[in-house]
Scaffold this motif. Structure first.
Motif, short mmCIF file in Angstrom:
data_model
loop_
_atom_site.label_atom_id
_atom_site.label_comp_id
_atom_site.label_asym_id
_atom_site.label_seq_id
_atom_site.Cartn_x
_atom_site.Cartn_y
_atom_site.Cartn_z
N VAL A 574 0.67 -1.29 -0.09
CA VAL A 574 0.00 -0.05 0.04
C VAL A 574 0.75 1.25 0.04
CG1 VAL A 574 -1.92 -1.07 1.13
CG2 VAL A 574 -0.17 -0.01 2.60
N GLY A 575 2.25 1.03 -0.41
CA GLY A 575 3.08 2.26 -0.45
C GLY A 575 3.55 2.70 0.89
N GLY A 576 4.23 3.68 1.16
CA GLY A 576 4.60 4.08 2.36
C GLY A 576 5.59 5.50 2.22
N ASP A 577 6.13 5.77 3.21
CA ASP A 577 6.78 7.09 3.32
C ASP A 577 8.11 6.64 4.37
OD1 ASP A 577 6.00 9.66 2.13
OD2 ASP A 577 4.13 8.85 3.23
N ILE A 578 9.12 7.14 3.85
CA ILE A 578 10.56 7.03 4.60
C ILE A 578 11.07 8.73 4.46
CG2 ILE A 578 12.91 6.33 4.90
CD1 ILE A 578 11.94 3.65 3.38
N ILE A 579 11.22 8.83 5.89
CA ILE A 579 11.77 10.38 5.91
C ILE A 579 13.08 10.20 6.66
CG2 ILE A 579 11.51 12.65 6.90
CD1 ILE A 579 8.54 12.28 6.66
N ASN A 580 14.12 11.04 6.18
CA ASN A 580 15.31 10.63 6.80
C ASN A 580 15.88 12.07 7.37
OD1 ASN A 580 15.82 7.95 6.30
ND2 ASN A 580 16.65 8.49 4.24
N ILE A 581 15.92 12.23 8.75
CA ILE A 581 16.25 13.41 9.30
C ILE A 581 17.86 13.54 9.25
CG2 ILE A 581 16.30 15.04 11.41
CD1 ILE A 581 13.58 14.19 10.30
N VAL A 582 18.24 14.36 8.28
CA VAL A 582 19.66 14.59 7.94
C VAL A 582 20.43 15.81 8.65
CG1 VAL A 582 21.50 14.49 6.15
CG2 VAL A 582 19.49 13.11 5.87
N SER A 583 20.94 16.67 7.80
CA SER A 583 21.52 17.93 8.54
C SER A 583 21.94 18.89 7.45
CB SER A 583 22.58 17.70 9.38
OG SER A 583 23.06 18.82 9.80
N LYS A 584 21.96 20.19 7.66
CA LYS A 584 22.47 21.15 6.53
C LYS A 584 24.06 20.70 6.52
CE LYS A 584 24.94 24.67 8.97
NZ LYS A 584 25.59 23.83 9.83
N ASN A 585 24.46 20.02 7.49
CA ASN A 585 25.96 19.74 7.46
C ASN A 585 26.21 18.76 6.44
OD1 ASN A 585 27.40 20.83 10.04
ND2 ASN A 585 25.69 20.16 10.90
N ALA A 586 25.14 18.11 5.92
CA ALA A 586 25.26 17.23 4.65
C ALA A 586 25.70 18.08 3.27
CB ALA A 586 24.10 16.57 4.18
N LEU A 587 25.42 19.25 3.42
CA LEU A 587 25.79 20.07 2.17
C LEU A 587 26.71 21.29 2.60
CD1 LEU A 587 22.06 20.57 1.15
CD2 LEU A 587 23.83 19.34 -0.10
N VAL A 588 27.09 21.64 4.08
CA VAL A 588 27.64 22.63 4.33
C VAL A 588 29.12 22.33 4.96
CG1 VAL A 588 27.84 24.79 5.68
CG2 VAL A 588 25.93 24.14 4.76
#
Length: 706
Positions: A574-588
């Protein structure tokens, strides 16, 4: 006042004389007290079932004269938790005068609206369909309950004769009639024909008992039910083994739970073909005795008798043709095995509707089963929310008790299909359904948020529950997790959550948490990979232990939780959602951040890779990038705050203001802000969005994705 409480073996005597004495003189308060005691014993009546009343003399606000007023449980509500606000108050004379305009049984439903013209207390609850059942009887206190022991006799083929013989004519009998005005008149006629009786048995339905005081009514009710239960107990086994004897053996408890956890998401997928459902599982010994018996195939299709049971459990259960120790590892093969059974059930239900419907019947409802029986393993129930699913299982357990008793003393009879339909698709019942609050955005959704005993994780869990979801709270700290569970129980109720101790670096704990989700709710729809930690050190000071810990928790933890959840989601289909709490530090890029920042970058790209792979399964993968969420967060433990302060040349106390000032919006970021971002992805408006990054950092230009 004294009573030999030892006489009660099958019911609970809960009356507290000191407590009752405090309420003396307030008959309505005593009614509520009595109701709560009766509702506390599920052997007497189940959640939401039954109703009670009292009649008192009050001053009419319009005339100043004394008048008789009936206080009775109103529409909806539950005896065990009843308060005065749940009672309806009506003028007794006005209610009884409605007999003068009653046009007959074909028109009895129109009387319900006229109850409103009889209301004494304008702030009281709307009157229920059972109001005339209490109003036409003259007694000061009345109990109408659905006790298993009484219904077993009421649903027996020769229940009327059993009632006569057992009570020596002191309990009357009224044949099955759906609740309403006509049944109220029939109760009064039964009393008139049998003056001096202490109660009335309603065929296939339940029991009416009464007394001159709240206590007398309470004791009378307990004594009648106790006698019914004692009679049943004395007869178990006399006609032969219960339910025809045992046909199959159950798995042991560990095996039952393991098998149920594997199968629940598959069943949930089937039952969610129209609306996303929440599940419940029980392997109660009473359930196992029934589903493992020789008589299962004969009795299960009959369905239930009591209207309260039937409304919550549907016309009949679905019995699975699976061995208790069936190999469930080949999901596709099991789905292929089960699909015809679900199709057959939907066809049966559709034919039932088409055969029994009236010209003005409401449209057909969900054709999927509510109760699913797996011999040797247990009972699954599925409904719109956890409480309704759990209550459905409790009601079916009551129905099993009724069948067991009826079969012991006679032969069980269920409601005729047409009568059952007339209850299920009753226009008054439909009107009640239409008055219920609309589903919330996350109703029917099951969410597991890693690290949800505090900080950002707990804020997300609270937001999701407030929006209708159920959650699996988890944390590697058992004490912290227990505290969070108590907080959720107090704030949202016991049906809002389950708990699982989980360290995201340990595969066995991850899989156990998924099993917890399956057993508690039927599966999982939303995963929020939130668990984390941070280490801020220079390159020179970073150790291998630091590096491995960061990558084990943040990267491997995210991957293996996702992997385990995806396996469950694919079972459900029935599908689903995965949300990953990452960080601005992934880019900065910043100083003293090589391990944490690179691990966060890995989390971010892993999210993109998972989104690309899982889209075909309607599983969305998105990222929330927070920054500097200080409040109640574990991330600031272990020297991280000191390390960041040192890197920026400030004190720890200056960090919140420092982080706020460096943002474009000059805002401090709170856990609730992250929770709102997670809800934005899952609440329905972004259902066609995957592979996205949502920054919640107050605006950090260096962290812009594009």
């Amino acid at each position: 006042m004294s009573i030999n409480t030892t006489q009660f073996k099958h019911v609970s005597y809960l009356w507290d004389e000191a407590k009752a004495a405090e309420l003396a003189g307030d008959e309505v308060a005593l009614l509520i007290y009595r109701s709560n005691l009766l509702g506390a014993d599920l052997r007497l009546t189940n959640y939401g079932g039954g109703n009670t009343s009292c009649k008192v003399t009050s001053k009419d606000p319009l005339t100043g004269q004394n008048t008789e007023v009936m206080w009775v449980k109103g529409s909806g509500g539950d005896l065990g938790t009843l308060k005065k606000s749940g009672l309806a108050a009506l003028y007794v004379d006005r209610l009884r005068s409605l007999k003068n305009i009653y046009r007959g049984v074909e028109h009895e439903d129109e009387m319900v609206e006229l109850f409103n013209h009889c209301i004494f207390d304008l702030s009281s609850k709307a009157p229920s369909i059972d109001t005339p059942l209490h109003g036409f009887l003259p007694f000061a206190h009345i109990d109408h309950l659905h006790p298993d022991a009484a219904i077993a006799i009421a649903a027996a083929k020769d229940g009327k004769q059993i009632t006569q013989d057992l009570f020596g004519g002191t309990i009357g009998w009224v044949e099955w009639k759906k609740p309403g005005f006509e049944l109220g008149l029939q109760l009064k006629a039964c009393l008139d024909a049998n003056p001096g009786i202490r109660g009335i048995m309603l065929g296939s339905h339940g029991l009416f008992t009464w007394g001159d005081t709240a206590y007398e009514s309470y004791i009378n009710t307990l004594e009648v039910i106790e006698k019914c239960a004692e009679y049943l107990e004395q007869n178990y086994g006399k006609k032969g083994p219960v339910f025809g004897g045992q046909k199959i053996e159950s798995l042991d408890e560990t095996g039952r739970k393991a098998q149920a956890a594997k199968l629940a998401p598959i069943l949930r997928g089937f039952t969610s073909s129209k609306t996303l459902m929440i599940g419940h599982f029980t392997d109660d010994t009473r359930v196992l005795e029934f589903i493992n018996s020789n008589d299962l195939d004969r009795l299960a299709p009959l369905g239930t008798s009591c209207p309260d049971h039937f409304l919550r459990t549907k016309i009949s259960p679905l019995v699975l043709d699976l061995a208790p120790n069936e190999d469930l590892s080949d999901v596709a093969a099991i789905k292929e095995r089960l699909a015809p059974a679900f199709e057959a059930y939907r066809k049966m239900y559709t034919e039932y509707y088409e055969t029994c419907k009236h010209p003005d019947s409401p449209a057909i409802r969900d054709t999927n089963p509510v109760i699913i029986l797996y011999p040797g393993v247990g009972l699954f129930s599925f409904s719109k929310d956890k409480q309704t699913a759990r209550v459905a299982a409790e009601f079916y357990t009551n129905a099993i008790n009724v069948m067991k008793g009826a079969e012991a003393v006679s032969e069980y009879t269920s409601l005729p299909r047409q009568e059952a339909f007339n209850i299920e698709y009753w226009l008054l019942e439909e009107a009640k359904l239409q008055r219920m609050p609309k589903p919330k955005a996350l109703s029917g959704r099951i969410a597991l948020i890693t690290g949800s005993a505090g900080g950002i994780g707990k804020a997300i869990a609270k937001k999701f529950v407030a929006e209708g979801a159920v959650v699996i709270l988890n944390d590697m700290n058992a004490e912290r997790l227990e505290s969070a569970g108590e907080e959720f129980k107090t704030q949202f109720g016991k049906d809002s959550y389950a708990t699982a101790v989980m360290d995201v670096t340990k595969e066995d704990q991850i899989l156990a948490a998924m099993d917890t989700a399956a057993l508690a709710f039927g599966g999982v729809d939303i995963i929020v990979n939130n668990a984390g930690l941070s280490i801020s050190k220079t390159i020179a000071d970073h150790t291998e232990k630091d590096w491995d810990l960061l990558y084990d928790v943040l990267v491997k933890g995210q991957f293996f939780v996702t992997q385990a959840a995806v396996a469950v989601m694919k079972k459900q289909a029935v599908g689903g959602d995965i949300i990953n709490i990452v960080s601005k530090n992934a880019l900065v890029s910043g100083p003293n951040n090589a391990g944490y920042g690179s691990a966060k970058a890995a989390q971010l790209h892993l999210s993109r890779l998972n989104a690309a792979e899982l889209g075909a399964d309607k599983i969305r993968v998105n990222v929330v990038n927070p920054d500097a969420v200080i409040s109640d967060s574990n991330i600031w433990a272990g020297g991280w705050a000191e390390g960041r302060a040192k890197a920026y040349g400030i004190t720890v106390a200056e960090l919140p203001a420092y982080y706020a000032k460096r943002t474009l919006l000059n805002e401090i970021i709170l856990p609730d802000d992250i929770a709102n971002a997670c809800f934005a992805f899952t609440g329905g408006l972004l259902g066609k969005s995957t592979g996205n990054v949502l920054n919640v950092d107050g605006g950090v230009a260096m962290g812009f994705v594009r």
